[in-house]
Scaffold this active site. Structure first.
Site, mmCIF file in Angstrom:
data_model
loop_
_atom_site.group_PDB
_atom_site.id
_atom_site.type_symbol
_atom_site.label_atom_id
_atom_site.label_comp_id
_atom_site.label_asym_id
_atom_site.label_seq_id
_atom_site.Cartn_x
_atom_site.Cartn_y
_atom_site.Cartn_z
ATOM 1 N N GLU A 146 27.069 29.687 8.694
ATOM 2 C CA GLU A 146 27.216 30.171 10.074
ATOM 3 C C GLU A 146 25.881 30.608 10.660
ATOM 4 O OE1 GLU A 146 29.853 29.379 11.353
ATOM 5 O OE2 GLU A 146 31.034 29.082 9.534
ATOM 6 N N HIS A 149 24.130 27.576 11.813
ATOM 7 C CA HIS A 149 24.601 27.120 13.126
ATOM 8 C C HIS A 149 23.842 27.833 14.238
ATOM 9 C CE1 HIS A 149 27.790 24.256 12.589
ATOM 10 N NE2 HIS A 149 28.513 25.045 11.811
ATOM 11 N N GLU A 223 27.626 19.728 11.611
ATOM 12 C CA GLU A 223 28.117 20.396 10.407
ATOM 13 C C GLU A 223 27.280 20.029 9.180
ATOM 14 O OE1 GLU A 223 30.399 22.827 10.022
ATOM 15 O OE2 GLU A 223 30.310 22.795 12.208
#
Length: 289
Positions: A146, A149, A223
């Protein structure tokens, strides 16, 4: 998937509101006063399309907190929350971004997501199900995914992509709506009839859902990059173990894939899936991609 789902849902809602406001202000009447002005329509669509996308981005953290009931950790209530804060702080420093807000939300499935309008204004949230079902090494890898990201600027990238597809959704819905109004509803007035407004609203939803497939495709590509970033921050072994754990949780769960695949989970094979199959992600990590 949660951050993308919330972003797409917010975007469609914002676009509908902007379209209604534009109609009430007479923008559509101006665009069709002397037939359909395609040049002016394209400019209008781009301004509203990118505007709606960036409004959705600015609302992303607020929407995520409201929809999940996430508790932002300001003062750790236990050792687990202290560990979460320390881990995210260490990873954020290594990734070169400002410390994100860290939150926990109540949900039985193991999931996590990151959202926010910029690298230095972000939120990383994990579910209570993830905290209960995964080891500390696996949770560390999920958090690293995360944080990656955020560091990769994925929400901003997807916002720009969404702005482009919004532009074409608004443009095409009005072109097709104008044709329907003339051909089906037999409107002969210079101003658009009720058939035009109804058609535009319906088509904007339909085209918007279709456009979501394009955004989902780009999301699937991001991803793999976030997985690679997590392998760098936490270690490849930990990231592969986390994915394998999530793959096992999916196989054992009776929940539908769209409810299973939040920010770290994935594996749905549908066109609307924002995450590649877990097997493909593990293979990419093992191949060093």
């Amino acid at each position: 998937m949660k951050r993308i789902f919330l972003f797409l849902l917010t975007n469609i809602a914002v676009m509908l509101v902007l379209s209604i406001v534009a109609s009430l202000l007479g923008v559509d009447r101006f665009l069709t006063a002397n037939g359909l002005n395609l040049g002016a329509l394209l400019a209008f669509s781009a301004i509203f399309g990118f505007g709606g996308s960036f409004i959705s981005l600015q609302m992303s953290k607020w929407m995520a907190k409201r929809s999940t009931g996430a508790h932002v950790i300001t003062e750790p209530r236990n050792s687990a929350e202290m560990w979460l804060l320390n881990t995210v702080e260490r990873q954020a420093r290594a990734a070169g971004i400002a410390m994100p807000e860290v939150a926990v939300y109540d949900a039985p499935e193991p999931n996590a997501f990151a959202t926010g309008p910029s690298k230095n204004n972000s939120l990383v949230a994990v579910s209570t199900g993830l905290m209960r079902s995964m080891s500390q090494d696996e949770i560390e890898a999920v958090l690293a995914h995360e944080v990656s990201h955020v560091a990769n600027g994925d929400m901003v990238t997807l916002t720009l992509i969404q702005g482009v597809v919004n532009t074409f959704v608004m443009f095409l819905s009005r072109v097709v709506g104008y044709a329907i109004d003339k051909a089906v509803f037999r409107s002969e007035r210079d101003e658009p009839g009720m058939g035009y407004f109804i058609s535009v609203m319906v088509l904007q939803i339909v085209f918007g859902i279709g456009a979501s497939m394009i955004v989902a495709w780009f999301s699937r590509q991001r991803e793999f990059r976030a997985d690679a970033g997590a392998a760098h921050l936490a270690g490849k072994r930990k990231m592969i173990a986390a994915l394998q754990r999530l793959g096992g949780a999916q196989a054992a769960s009776s929940l539908p894939p769209q409810q299973m695949a939040f920010g770290i989970a994935g594996g749905a094979r549908e066109w609307f899936s924002t995450h590649p199959p877990i097997e493909a992600r593990i293979a990419a990590l093992q191949a060093g991609k």
